[in-house]
Scaffold this motif. Structure first.
Motif, short mmCIF file in Angstrom:
data_model
loop_
_atom_site.label_atom_id
_atom_site.label_comp_id
_atom_site.label_asym_id
_atom_site.label_seq_id
_atom_site.Cartn_x
_atom_site.Cartn_y
_atom_site.Cartn_z
N ILE A 176 6.14 2.49 -2.47
CA ILE A 176 7.26 3.42 -1.75
C ILE A 176 6.78 4.18 -0.78
O ILE A 176 7.20 4.24 0.52
CB ILE A 176 8.30 3.83 -2.62
CG1 ILE A 176 8.86 3.06 -3.66
CG2 ILE A 176 9.51 4.74 -1.92
CD1 ILE A 176 9.75 3.71 -4.85
N ALA A 177 5.78 5.09 -1.07
CA ALA A 177 5.25 6.11 -0.05
C ALA A 177 4.68 5.44 1.17
O ALA A 177 4.73 5.81 2.20
CB ALA A 177 4.21 7.17 -0.92
N LYS A 178 3.99 4.28 0.66
CA LYS A 178 3.33 3.55 1.76
C LYS A 178 4.33 2.90 2.63
O LYS A 178 4.25 3.19 3.78
CB LYS A 178 2.38 2.51 1.38
CG LYS A 178 1.03 2.08 2.05
CD LYS A 178 0.07 1.29 1.37
CE LYS A 178 -0.45 0.25 2.20
NZ LYS A 178 -1.11 -0.70 1.33
N ALA A 179 5.39 2.39 2.16
CA ALA A 179 6.56 1.87 2.99
C ALA A 179 6.95 2.79 4.01
O ALA A 179 7.63 2.45 5.05
CB ALA A 179 7.61 1.05 2.01
N LEU A 180 7.00 4.14 3.48
CA LEU A 180 7.82 5.02 4.48
C LEU A 180 6.76 6.02 5.12
O LEU A 180 6.90 6.96 5.81
CB LEU A 180 8.37 6.09 3.33
CG LEU A 180 9.66 5.37 2.65
CD1 LEU A 180 10.17 6.52 1.80
CD2 LEU A 180 10.75 4.94 3.63
#
Ligand SMILES: C[S@@+](CC[C@H](N)C(=O)[O-])C[C@H]1O[C@@H](n2cnc3c(N)ncnc32)[C@H](O)[C@@H]1O
Length: 327
Positions: A217-221
């Motif tokens: 999730i962090a990477k996607a954001l």
């Protein structure tokens, strides 16, 4: 001395505390209570002031947890036999049974929506009702429960371990659109961010543990930025609400209140995010529209908020207490 991280309902670490600082208030000294199961009740002083328990009054705690509020209310009413402690978490129920082993109080291991509807059907009524919504500190702290992305654990998030549906089912079987919907509605994440998160999940699944999901999730954001809230916070909130059907539970409980509360009785609801608080506020506002026919008098024109009224209790930071009396 056991150390434990104190984490708020958004998953932010507030401080590390040592268990010795807050020994559990055991109702019965003969019973051993695991000291890692610490949960300090939020907004306790205001809850007691507004619920104003009196000797002989009956009490139902729909989220009894570790009995912090319950012990204080019951100590004031002294009325155990007609009082009920509800929780859907088997660890909490076991703890309560130890803590109140010498008291004639009843325990109910079920969801509060089911308990409320069952008791209403039976015609049971109470002088004092409390629901302190959300998760307890032990639930957040125990990595095997899978509520937190701060400690790796299985993607679980079930408050009731008899339930089948877990966070892994949501993450691994929901369609991309369903994921977008829950992340926007329950996580209150802006639509574009929810789309990026849902897309990344669907591309990279299956996920079985909290940490890899939080990282995806962090990477996607675009990664973590400074000390700000972890980018997975809102998605984790959404998953937890979906797994436990938390908003539906609150709606069903609210509908039962007029039946369960005796005239002159008081109900207190402590919520930890705006989705819950809005429902509670609207329920009493709708009732007030009935004018002379309305059933409740709201005792907290503005909610009592933890950030102002319970500054020494970090878990209270996002808490809001609303109290109403039955006419
Ligand atoms: C914030 S804690 C309550 C702590 C409690 N007031 C105390 O002082 O120890 C919330 C508790 O409510 C329980 N809970 C949350 N939603 C529930 C539901 N729908 N039905 C029954 N229990 C629920 C959780 O399992 C947890 O133990």
């Amino acid at each position: 001395m056991i150390s434990s991280f104190l984490v708020d309902h958004d998953g932010d670490i507030l401080r590390e505390m040592s268990i010795k600082e807050h020994p559990p208030q055991s109702h019965s000294s003969q019973h051993t209570i695991d000291s890692s199961q610490i949960h300090v009740p939020v907004l306790l002083a205001d809850t007691l002031r507004l619920l104003a328990p009196k000797p002989g009054e009956s009490y139902i705690d729909f989220t009894a947890g570790y009995g912090g509020h319950a012990a204080e209310v019951l100590a004031r009413t002294g009325e155990y036999a007609s009082s009920v402690l509800v929780d859907r978490d088997s660890n909490a129920i076991k703890f309560l049974q130890q803590r109140f082993a010498d008291a004639a109080v009843s325990f109910s291991h079920m969801s509060f929506a089911d308990a409320a509807e069952q008791l209403a059907r039976q015609g049971r009524t109470f002088d004092i009702i409390l629901a302190d919504l959300g998760v307890s500190s032990p639930q957040l702290d125990q990595s095997e429960r899978g509520f937190s992305f701060l400690h790796n654990g299985p993607l679980d998030m079930r408050m009731d371990d008899r339930q089948q549906h877990s966070a892994a089912d949501v993450v691994n079987t929901y369609s991309e659109q369903q994921l977008i919907d829950i992340i926007t509605q329950y996580g209150e994440e802006p639509h574009a961010r929810a789309r990026s998160i849902a897309h990344a999940i669907v591309q990279q699944r299956p996920f079985y543990e909290t940490e890899p999901l939080a990282e995806a999730i962090a990477k996607a954001l675009g990664g973590r930025r400074g000390n700000k809230r972890h980018p997975a916070t809102r998605t984790f909130q959404a998953l937890r609400i979906e797994v436990n059907q938390e908003l539906q539970q609150v709606d069903r409980l609210l509908r039962c209140l007029p039946m369960l509360l005796r005239p002159g009785g008081r109900v207190g609801i402590i919520s930890f995010h705006s989705l819950e608080d809005r429902r509670v506020k609207q329920f009493f506002a709708e009732d007030a529209k009935n004018g002379l026919e309305s059933q409740f008098t709201v005792l907290t024109k503005k909610p009592i908020d933890g950030a102002t009224y319970d500054v020494h209790q970090p878990r209270s930071r996002s808490a809001k207490l609303r109290v109403a009396a039955k006419q």
